[in-house]
Structures are given as C-alpha cells and as structure tokens.
Write a protein that holds these residues in place. Sequence first.
Motif, PDB file in Angstrom:
ATOM      1  N   ASP A   1      -0.280   6.714  12.655  1.00  0.00           N
ATOM      2  CA  ASP A   1      -1.343   6.600  11.653  1.00  0.00           C
ATOM      3  C   ASP A   1      -2.122   7.898  11.466  1.00  0.00           C
ATOM      4  O   ASP A   1      -2.717   8.116  10.413  1.00  0.00           O
ATOM      5  CB  ASP A   1      -2.330   5.497  12.090  1.00  0.00           C
ATOM      6  CG  ASP A   1      -1.626   4.183  12.331  1.00  0.00           C
ATOM      7  OD1 ASP A   1      -1.389   3.441  11.359  1.00  0.00           O
ATOM      8  OD2 ASP A   1      -1.277   3.906  13.502  1.00  0.00           O
TER       9      ASP A   1
ATOM     10  N   ASP B   1      -1.541   2.177   6.759  1.00  0.00           N
ATOM     11  CA  ASP B   1      -2.738   2.137   5.914  1.00  0.00           C
ATOM     12  C   ASP B   1      -3.739   3.137   6.479  1.00  0.00           C
ATOM     13  O   ASP B   1      -3.858   3.271   7.683  1.00  0.00           O
ATOM     14  CB  ASP B   1      -3.393   0.748   5.963  1.00  0.00           C
ATOM     15  CG  ASP B   1      -2.453  -0.310   5.441  1.00  0.00           C
ATOM     16  OD1 ASP B   1      -1.755  -0.023   4.455  1.00  0.00           O
ATOM     17  OD2 ASP B   1      -2.408  -1.393   6.051  1.00  0.00           O
ATOM     18  N   ASN B   2      -4.486   3.785   5.618  1.00  0.00           N
ATOM     19  CA  ASN B   2      -5.463   4.797   6.051  1.00  0.00           C
ATOM     20  C   ASN B   2      -4.822   5.832   6.967  1.00  0.00           C
ATOM     21  O   ASN B   2      -5.381   6.228   7.981  1.00  0.00           O
ATOM     22  CB  ASN B   2      -6.680   4.158   6.746  1.00  0.00           C
ATOM     23  CG  ASN B   2      -7.770   5.195   7.022  1.00  0.00           C
ATOM     24  OD1 ASN B   2      -7.898   6.199   6.309  1.00  0.00           O
ATOM     25  ND2 ASN B   2      -8.545   4.982   8.082  1.00  0.00           N
ATOM     26  N   SER B   3      -3.629   6.251   6.623  1.00  0.00           N
ATOM     27  CA  SER B   3      -2.986   7.304   7.406  1.00  0.00           C
ATOM     28  C   SER B   3      -3.608   8.646   7.054  1.00  0.00           C
ATOM     29  O   SER B   3      -4.092   8.850   5.940  1.00  0.00           O
ATOM     30  CB  SER B   3      -1.487   7.356   7.112  1.00  0.00           C
ATOM     31  OG  SER B   3      -0.872   6.175   7.555  1.00  0.00           O
TER      32      SER B   3
ATOM     33  N   GLY C   1      -0.822   6.946   0.091  1.00  0.00           N
ATOM     34  CA  GLY C   1      -2.029   6.560   0.826  1.00  0.00           C
ATOM     35  C   GLY C   1      -2.311   7.419   2.049  1.00  0.00           C
ATOM     36  O   GLY C   1      -3.068   7.020   2.930  1.00  0.00           O
TER      37      GLY C   1
ATOM     38  N   THR D   1     -12.537   7.807   4.774  1.00  0.00           N
ATOM     39  CA  THR D   1     -11.446   7.156   4.046  1.00  0.00           C
ATOM     40  C   THR D   1     -11.395   7.543   2.558  1.00  0.00           C
ATOM     41  O   THR D   1     -10.417   7.231   1.886  1.00  0.00           O
ATOM     42  CB  THR D   1     -11.572   5.626   4.175  1.00  0.00           C
ATOM     43  OG1 THR D   1     -12.910   5.257   3.829  1.00  0.00           O
ATOM     44  CG2 THR D   1     -11.288   5.176   5.598  1.00  0.00           C
TER      45      THR D   1
END
Length: 247
Positions: A86, A134-136, A178, A232
């Motif tokens: 991540d 997600d949110n990498s 993303g 983010t």
Amino acid sequence: MTANRKAERRTALVTGASRGIGSGIARHLLDRGLQVAATYRSGQENVQKLALAYPELVLPVHLDLTDPDGAPAAVEQIRARWGRLDSLILNAGVWSGGKLAKMDPSGWWGVIETNLRSTAAIARAAIPMLAEGDNSSIVIVGSVVGEVGFAGDTAYASTKAAAVGFARSLAKELAPDGVRVNVLAPGFVETDMTAAVPDGSRRKIASETLLGRFGTVDEIARAAVFLSEDATFCTGTVLAADGGWSL
Ligand SMILES: NC(=O)c1ccc[n+]([C@@H]2O[C@H](COP(=O)([O-])OP(=O)(O)OC[C@H]3O[C@@H](n4cnc5c(N)ncnc54)[C@H](OP(=O)(O)O)[C@@H]3O)[C@@H](O)[C@H]2O)c1
C-alpha cells in the motif's frame, strides 16, 4: 498468513530502513499498525532488531540500490509474504559531495545512478501491487538541496531535483489507478549522512534555517507518514520539512 494471501493490514516498503531517517519512518509506520518490509544493504543487524521489537510485522529485505535486479526481487518477497503493498517509501540514498570542477566524472554519475535509477526501478517494480490497493502511495525522500542548491552538491542535488519531476509525472500516470505520488524534502537532519559536514557549513545552514535548528529523524518520519497515510488528497506535491531553510 500464508504466502500469496492478501494480508489485512496495510503494508509498506521502506528502503534504507536500517538507520537514520528510514529507520524512523519504519518505526512510525509500525506504530500506526502497518506491517513493514524494511530494506537494508549493510545494516542487517539493525533491521533484525526492528523485527524483534515488532514481532510478525517486519520483513527484513536485502536491497542494494546499485543492483539492477534488486528491485523486482525485493518486491517479490513482499508479494510472497503478504500479497499486498500500500505504501512505498523511497528513502535510501547516497550523498557524495565535491565541487564539480574537482569531482571525478565516474563518482558524479555514480550518485546519479544510485539515487535516480533505483527510484525508477523500485517504483516500476512496485506499481502493479500498489495499483491493486486503496489509498496507495509513493513517498520519495528528496531534499531541500534539490530546490535551493548547495555548493559541492551538484550530483546529489540533481538527483533530488529530478525526484520532483519524476514524482509529478508519475502522479499523473498513476492517478487513474488511485496511487498518490509525493516528495518529502527535508532540511538538515543529524544522521550518519551528515556526520562529516564541517562546522562552517553547519553554522551556515543553521543561520539560514528560519527555526534556527536542525530537524530530527522523528520530525521527518512524522511528515513522511502524513504523506503516506493521511494526505489522501495530495498527489504531485512537495512537502518541505526544513525549518524554513528553503524560503
Ligand atoms: N540527513 C539529512 O540531512 C537529509 C536531508 C535531506 C534529505 N535526506 C535524504 O534522506 C534519505 C535518508 O538519509 P539519512 O540521512 O537517513 O542517511 P543515512 O543515515 O546515511 O542512511 C542511509 C540509508 O540508506 C541505505 N543505503 C545507502 N546506500 C545504499 C545502497 N547503495 N543500497 C541500498 N541501501 C543503501 C543505508 O543502508 P545500510 O545502512 O544498510 O547500508 C541506510 O539505511 C536519503 O535519501 C537522503 O538523501 C537526508
């Protein structure tokens, strides 16, 4: 967790986690509950100590930035152990100074190759796993020297300035997946890398730093974790953590 199964915890890869700023970043990510693949070149013992302090959460990974095959092999170890990535923190780097007119050309290019080529190679190897999450995020540890310059630092500063263009371009490439890409630009921090900086240069840097002091590993680590975990809505940015040196 068996090999190739996706771990539930967020997973980070921190290069140069054996000492200095990278060690601090790894500890802060672990304290936030992430599991961390911590790379070392010569500092295996330090990374083993980290693994003992955070049982099951640290994967020690040998990585030499000058080894062209090193990046895919390191990333593969993470896929095999945890099956996810991540956060990539590209921290490891070398400094080698000298006035351009006196610096041996092979030494000059050695700094460029070690710092810049490895940045591209590790990012390239990590992108497929980052894009699955997600949110990498990718955080490149640059330097304020890449913006303001420093006499005797043409090679090192070139790699740090290049990191900014690299990050902004990669941010545009990876936004559809993303994945955020940002640069952290520290000012002067007491580590092994800066241990040999002469007193005269130290006085100059301190006097040019608005806060009148050097940064700590802890302060830089917290800024890195902010970019990786909390920021983010930030991509393609450069966060200066330099006490105002670059103003
Ligand atoms: N200190 C500062 O004032 C300052 C300011 C701005 C930016 N930075 C940047 O912050 C990052 C960390 O700096 P630092 O001060 O923490 O440096 P440091 O104390 O010298 O630590 C360097 C780290 O990078 C690893 N490393 C060095 N050469 C390597 C190679 N060829 N292959 C693989 N790993 C290698 C080392 O691994 P081993 O110990 O295992 O060999 C170590 O973990 C660097 O990118 C630096 O340019 C530092």
